[in-house]
Enzyme design. Structure first.
Site, short mmCIF file in Angstrom:
data_model
loop_
_atom_site.label_atom_id
_atom_site.label_comp_id
_atom_site.label_asym_id
_atom_site.label_seq_id
_atom_site.Cartn_x
_atom_site.Cartn_y
_atom_site.Cartn_z
N HIS A 183 0.86 -1.21 0.00
CA HIS A 183 0.00 0.00 0.00
C HIS A 183 0.89 1.25 0.00
CE1 HIS A 183 -3.26 2.63 0.70
NE2 HIS A 183 -3.92 1.97 1.64
N GLU A 287 -0.23 1.00 -5.87
CA GLU A 287 0.04 -0.16 -5.03
C GLU A 287 0.10 -1.46 -5.84
OE1 GLU A 287 -3.00 -0.17 -1.97
OE2 GLU A 287 -3.38 1.96 -2.35
#
Length: 330
Positions: A183, A287
C-alpha cells in the site's frame, strides 16, 4: 679530529585529515513513541526506515536527503492503530475483499528480525538490508485459522532503489487463500500536477462504484477528484510523473498482476482522524497488488511478490514530461 656531521631527521609527514566515519548500513534504534525500527543507509547517502510494528517502511530518502514517501503528520504510531503512510503491508486481505478487518492484520502486528533468512540472489549485493518475519499468534489464528510464515526483505540498492520482497509460506495442513498489496504512499508536490503512465487502456474495478468494471480511457491518469481503482493485468513497470519536481517514480513489480491507484481527496481526508485535511494534495498511492485473482497456497507451498522503487529525473519532450525512456528502459 672533527666530529662527523649528522644529517637532520627528515620532516614528519603531514598526517591525513581525519576521515568521517562511514555510516553503518543497518542500525537498530527507537522510533516514534519508542517503537523499534531499523535504519538502512547506502554509502552514497540514500536511506530507509522500517518499523517492526507492521513490518512497515516509513521513510525512503534519496542521496540529497529528500523524502520520497508520504507519512501523514497526524499518523498515530501507536498500536493497534495502523501507521498512516509509508508502505503498509496488506495481508491476508486487501481492503474489504473478505471477512477480516480492513487490509488484514499484518500491518498492525509486531514483526521479528529474521536471523536465518533464505538467500535472495536479487538482493545479494546490498549490505543495507533487513529481513523480518511474521508468524500468526493464537489470537490471529482465531480470526484467520491458517498457519503461515511471512518473510519480508527490505533492501536499498547501490543507486538508492528501494526493494521489498515478500515470501509467504503455508505451514498449515490445509490450503489457504489470500489477497495482498504493497500500500505504497508516494510523496508528490501537487496531486493536480501528477500523472500515472503504464495503465492506459486497461480494465479496472472502481471501488467508488461497487467494484464495477470499466476500461481506462485517455493517454494517462490524472487527478481532479477522489480515485479508488484496482487496475487489472498491469505491466511490470508503472511510472508516476511529478511535473513540479521534475521527478519520475518507477515501480517495477513481480508476482503482483494488479495495481491500486488511490487518493481520498478533500471530503474523505477531512473524515480521517489520522490524516491532515489538505494532505491529499501531497500524496498518491500506487500499489502493486494481487486482488482480482486470489492466491492459493497448498501445504508447504511458498508465494513471492516483489516491488522495486526508483526515483529518477524526468526529461521534457514537447513541453511534457516524457517517461518513455524510463518505461522502455532506454
Amino acid at each position: 679530529m672533527s666530529a662527523d656531521k649528522v644529517a637532520p631527521p627528515p620532516p614528519s609527514p603531514t598526517p591525513p585529515p581525519p576521515s568521517r566515519p562511514r555510516p553503518r548500513p543497518v542500525e537498530f534504534c527507537k522510533g516514534v513513541n519508542g517503537l523499534d525500527k531499523v535504519v538502512l543507509r547506502e554509502s552514497r547517502g540514500s536511506s530507509a526506515e522500517v518499523y517492526l510494528y507492521g513490518g512497515q517502511v516509513t521513510s525512503w530518502k534519496n542521496d540529497h536527503g529528500e523524502e520520497l514517501l508520504f507519512v501523514s503528520s497526524k499518523s498515530i504510531f501507536k498500536p493497534p492503530k495502523a501507521i498512516r503512510g509509508g508502505i503498509p503491508i496488506c495481508f491476508p486481505q486487501f481492503s474489504n475483499h473478505g471477512s477480516l478487518e480492513q487490509h488484514g492484520f499484518a500491518r498492525n502486528r509486531v514483526w521479528s528480525i529474521d536471523n536465518d533468512p533464505a538467500p535472495l540472489p536479487t538482493n545479494s549485493t546490498s549490505k543495507a538490508c533487513v529481513d523480518l518475519i511474521f508468524k500468526p499468534s493464537d489470537d490471529d489464528l482465531k480470526i484467520w485459522p491458517h498457519s503461515f510464515e511471512f518473510r519480508l526483505r527490505v533492501a536499498l540498492g547501490p543507486g538508492g532503489d528501494l526493494m521489498l520482497t515478500s515470501r509467504i509460506r503455508n505451514t498449515d495442513a490445509k490450503p489457504f487463500t489470500f489477497t495482498f498489496a504493497y500500500h505504497t504512499y508516494f510523496s508528490v508536490s501537487d496531486i493536480s500536477e501528477v500523472r500515472v503512465e503504464g495503465l492506459e487502456t486497461l480494465d479496472y474495478l472502481d471501488n467508488l462504484q461497487n467494484k464495477e468494471r470499466f476500461t481506462e480511457q485517455g493517454d494517462a491518469i490524472t487527478f481532479e477528484s477522489e480515485v479508488d481503482k484496482v487496475y487489472l493485468s498491469t505491466p511490470t513497470k508503472i511510472a508516476i510523473l511529478d511535473h513540479e519536481k521534475k521527478r519520475t517514480f518507477v515501480i517495477r513489480k513481480d508476482g503482483l498482476p494488479d495495481a491500486v491507484v488511490w487518493n481520498p481527496w478533500d471530503k474523505k481526508a477531512k473524515a480521517m482522524a489520522d490524516f491532515g485535511d489538505d494532505e491529499y494534495k501531497h500524496m498518491l498511492c500506487v500499489e502493486p497488488a494481487s486482488i482480482e485473482k486470489t492466491i492459493t497456497l497448498k501445504p508447504g507451498e511458498e508465494w513471492r511478490g516483489r516491488q522495486e522503487l526508483s526515483a529518477v529525473p524526468s526529461s521534457y519532450c514537447s513541453g511534457q514530461l516524457d517517461p518513455r525512456k524510463v518505461l522502455q528502459g532506454c
